[in-house]
Design a protein around this motif. Structure first.
Motif, PDB file in Angstrom:
ATOM      1  N   LEU A 534     -17.308   7.471  69.162  1.00  0.00           N
ATOM      2  CA  LEU A 534     -16.282   6.607  68.568  1.00  0.00           C
ATOM      3  C   LEU A 534     -14.913   6.911  69.171  1.00  0.00           C
ATOM      4  O   LEU A 534     -14.132   5.991  69.473  1.00  0.00           O
ATOM      5  N   ALA A 535     -14.602   8.191  69.358  1.00  0.00           N
ATOM      6  CA  ALA A 535     -13.314   8.553  69.951  1.00  0.00           C
ATOM      7  C   ALA A 535     -13.218   8.049  71.385  1.00  0.00           C
ATOM      8  O   ALA A 535     -12.173   7.539  71.814  1.00  0.00           O
ATOM      9  N   GLN A 536     -14.305   8.194  72.158  1.00  0.00           N
ATOM     10  CA  GLN A 536     -14.292   7.694  73.532  1.00  0.00           C
ATOM     11  C   GLN A 536     -14.163   6.170  73.569  1.00  0.00           C
ATOM     12  O   GLN A 536     -13.487   5.613  74.436  1.00  0.00           O
ATOM     13  N   PHE A 537     -14.809   5.498  72.618  1.00  0.00           N
ATOM     14  CA  PHE A 537     -14.748   4.034  72.589  1.00  0.00           C
ATOM     15  C   PHE A 537     -13.325   3.554  72.328  1.00  0.00           C
ATOM     16  O   PHE A 537     -12.804   2.691  73.045  1.00  0.00           O
ATOM     17  N   THR A 538     -12.682   4.090  71.299  1.00  0.00           N
ATOM     18  CA  THR A 538     -11.327   3.647  70.969  1.00  0.00           C
ATOM     19  C   THR A 538     -10.344   3.985  72.083  1.00  0.00           C
ATOM     20  O   THR A 538      -9.372   3.251  72.301  1.00  0.00           O
ATOM     21  N   GLY A 576      -7.113  -5.311  71.358  1.00  0.00           N
ATOM     22  CA  GLY A 576      -7.812  -5.125  72.613  1.00  0.00           C
ATOM     23  C   GLY A 576      -9.084  -5.923  72.723  1.00  0.00           C
ATOM     24  O   GLY A 576      -9.933  -5.588  73.575  1.00  0.00           O
ATOM     25  N   ASN A 577      -9.269  -6.952  71.897  1.00  0.00           N
ATOM     26  CA  ASN A 577     -10.478  -7.781  71.899  1.00  0.00           C
ATOM     27  C   ASN A 577     -11.721  -6.910  71.776  1.00  0.00           C
ATOM     28  O   ASN A 577     -12.656  -6.978  72.580  1.00  0.00           O
ATOM     29  N   SER A 578     -11.732  -6.082  70.765  1.00  0.00           N
ATOM     30  CA  SER A 578     -12.851  -5.176  70.537  1.00  0.00           C
ATOM     31  C   SER A 578     -12.940  -4.880  69.050  1.00  0.00           C
ATOM     32  O   SER A 578     -12.024  -5.183  68.283  1.00  0.00           O
TER      33      SER A 578
END
Length: 710
Positions: A534-538, A576-578
């Motif tokens: 989750l941290a890497q994704f954000t 960020g369109n996510s």
């Protein structure tokens, strides 16, 4: 033209993720792949054309638009059947009485006054110019007009038209064979945008493939995405037209070469981007416009993130996570989205064939690895993300809970190590450095001295001074890293280049990823890895170059994942369109100070059946209150004062068994909770959920009772 521009490598990380299919360089136009076994095309394109031409009117957020028939925003005032029929009978009797009185002369002859004004004198009496028959017709015709006037008035008074529409007309209704009224200039199967731009031959090829049955919904969505790239100037019209003329419906393929998923469990509409989850219940608490309508999700809603809370067996995975993941995989095949699905091994998140990359952590047969550092080459960035994954869940009073101090400690080690070895440390090496083992520290110091890295030597000196000091977080970090330094993970998290690590820097491409966590026997490590992903994704989606591609992280179980930094990261995803999809068994799995911010950071909130009252209280607070109309009914006994009245009341009491009463109704506006904690805990049937929605444009849908099994 082999893509819409979202698949090309951008050089965002040193070790790029292996491409979803084949070598890194995909041929310009790969051969047409075999058809998916679960979705063979029909012998002709009639089914596809019917799907393509089905109306999809604009609707409120969350409404399944495919074939939707809009309803009024407010519930119409419907007269009860008994009252309607009794009123019609009474009106008929009144009309009959009036006609009888007119015919018998009890009301006088005034109704003949219009006859005297309209009809000439020569047409009246026995010596009329029209003769006996003509005169008879004139008089009877006038009587017929009066009767019709009385009938029209009685029909309007008795609502005969409503009786016809409600009870009679449906019995004569016959199914009508639908005739496609689409004009050629409005027919989506004719690709008129391409024709207007001059690509007539490409439009003819696509229209022919649609008629012959070689095109499916994913093909249509994928080519539409590629055409958007032409309109924005990313590709040339000649390249697009050449690809279409060569391969038709198979043009612009996803790098995997797939044109569909192996199997579909949910209903999808790629023209609107929606996946159908269920049916809005016909419940008074639902707005009238939503009752009986399909309930669906799409990127415009997932872009505000979704949080689903419900106990085990309530349908979080099967009714929410699996359909959403399946929809995002279809969007990825169409070049519209990138999806990462994280869950326990065997959680039923879709077959491996539905994904391009499957990372099975703890399974030695896994073809892919996970990069602990997120593909970053910056030691400070890698340290911040890794610190969030390792200690982000610790309580504030606990030593090492401060992510900033943890980030500083990791940066003091990662920077010197990368400067000496050209890579980040593996798990065993990082554990030794955090434990302060003398051998690795001496080797690192010698390497920095030989290369003249004075600034990094000072970082290493500072780390040595802090070790053993009260409040040092190195020991806590070492204990957390030790959870990954286990025999089951011996072949994972490699940094030497011998494995195929997946990094979330690959979300610039329409990639489909599934990460299986080893929850059985390694629950703490699984929660730590989920927090790290989750941290890497954000962090990754915030620096993407191509934000036209929707990126979504689906986390099947977010227990122990929600941290203050994670909540802040979720709040930034919309721009960020996510978005993220999170599920929890209970809000007790989130620290009390973070429950409100988490519910506020997610635009879509779902409370499934079986929720506890204390969890329901949090949802009730975030959904707020609304003004509603309350009716207070009071029955007051009527006291008769005359002997006749008392006798009449006695007869009425004998007939009805109740004393005569007068009813008083008081209507007032009151503010009440949309859904109370008690209703959420006890009034939501099994297989149902209460769901509120928010779009990225800011439109809202109130909490809706949804049947997830319909």
């Amino acid at each position: 033209m082999d893509s819409d521009g979202t698949q090309e490598a951008r050089g965002t990380h040193a070790n790029p993720v292996p491409r979803p299919a084949g070598p890194p360089e995909v041929p310009a136009m790969p051969p047409r792949p075999p058809l998916a076994p679960a979705a063979p095309p029909p012998p002709d394109g009639s089914a596809f054309l019917a799907w393509l031409r089905t109306p999809r009117p604009e609707a409120a957020p969350g409404v399944w638009r495919f074939g939707h028939r809009p309803r009024p925003a407010e519930e119409p005032d419907i007269t009860p059947t008994r009252q309607l029929l009794s009123g019609a009978v009474i009106a008929f009797l009144v009309g009959w009485l009036i006609w009888s009185l007119l015919q018998n002369g009890y009301l006088g002859n005034w109704w003949w006054v219009p006859f005297d004004l309209i009809v000439p004198d020569a047409w009246r009496g026995a010596d009329s110019d029209l003769g006996e028959t003509g005169t008879f017709m004139v008089y009877r015709g006038y009587e017929l007009l009066v009767a019709l006037a009385i009938m029209v008035g009685v029909a309007r008074l008795g609502r005969w038209g409503e009786i016809w529409r409600r009870f009679v007309a449906p019995r004569f209704h016959r199914p009508v064979v639908p005739v496609d009224p689409t004009a050629p200039q409005d027919d989506p199967a004719q690709w008129n945008e391409l024709r207007a731009a001059g690509a007539v031959d490409a439009a003819e090829r696509l229209a022919a493939d649609a008629r012959s049955g070689f095109m499916r919904d994913v093909d249509h969505a994928r080519i539409q995405r590629a055409w958007q790239g032409v309109r924005t100037g990313r590709h040339s019209l000649a390249t697009f037209s050449g690809a279409v003329l060569k391969d038709g419906a198979a043009a612009c393929l996803h790098p995997s070469g797939a044109r569909d998923l192996p199997a579909r469990l949910a209903r999808h509409d790629l023209l609107t981007g929606q996946v159908r989850l269920g049916l809005s219940a016909d419940d008074p608490r639902n707005p009238y416009a939503y009752r009986g309508a399909g309930l669906a999700l799409g990127p415009e809603l997932l872009g505000t993130s979704l949080l689903a809370v419900g106990p085990a067996g309530s349908g979080k995975t099967g009714a929410v996570v699996r359909p959403v993941a399946e929809s995002l995989c279809l969007h990825a095949l169409a070049g519209r989205a990138a999806v990462v699905v994280v869950g326990a091994a065997g959680a039923g998140l879709g077959p491996a064939d539905a994904y391009d990359v499957v990372v099975r952590i703890g399974n030695q047969d896994s073809a892919y690895d996970l990069d602990l550092y997120g593909g970053s080459s910056d030691p400070d960035e890698a340290a911040a993300v890794l610190a969030e994954g390792l200690v982000g869940d610790l309580a504030d009073p606990h030593p090492g809970s401060d992510s900033r101090r943890s980030t500083t400690v990791l940066a003091q080690l990662l920077g010197p190590f990368r400067a000496v070895h050209g890579r980040f440390p593996s798990v065993p090496e990082l554990r030794q450095l955090l434990d302060g083992a003398p051998g690795p520290f001496a080797a690192l110091r010698q390497g920095l001295a030989e290369s003249g890295q004075e600034s990094l030597l000072r970082e290493l000196d500072a780390r040595e001074r802090q070790m053993g000091q009260p409040g040092d977080v190195g020991g806590v970090l070492a204990d957390r890293v030790a959870l990954l330094d286990r025999p089951a993970f011996a072949g994972f998290f490699d940094t030497s280049g011998q494995s195929r690590p997946f990094t979330l820097k690959a979300l610039d491409h329409p990639v489909r990823v599934r990460i299986d966590l080893p929850e059985r026997g390694h629950a703490d490590a699984s929660r730590m890895l989920a927090r790290l992903v989750l941290a890497q994704f954000t962090a990754s989606v915030a620096v993407r170059e191509d934000r036209s591609l929707f990126a979504c992280l689906v986390l099947d179980d977010a227990t122990g994942v929600i941290t203050p930094e994670a909540v802040r990261g979720i709040q930034r995803l919309r721009s960020g369109n996510s978005g993220v999809v999170l599920t929890l068994r209970t809000l007790d799995d989130v620290a009390r100070p973070l429950r409100g911010p988490l519910l506020g950071a997610t635009g879509c909130r779902m409370a499934l059946s079986g929720l506890t009252p204390w969890d329901g209280q949090d949802f009730a607070e975030v959904w707020g209150k609304e003004w509603t109309e309350a009716r207070d009914v009071t029955d007051r006994q009527i006291i008769a004062e005359t002997p006749a009245g008392k006798a009449l009341h006695a007869v009425r009491r004998v007939i009805t068994g109740k004393a005569p009463t007068a009813r008083a109704v008081t209507v007032r506006q009151v503010e009440r909770e949309r859904w109370s904690a008690s209703e959420l805990a006890h009034a939501v049937p099994a297989g149902h959920a209460v769901l509120s929605l928010t779009t990225v444009q800011g439109e809202h849908a109130p909490p809706l009772l949804v049947n997830l099994r319909a």
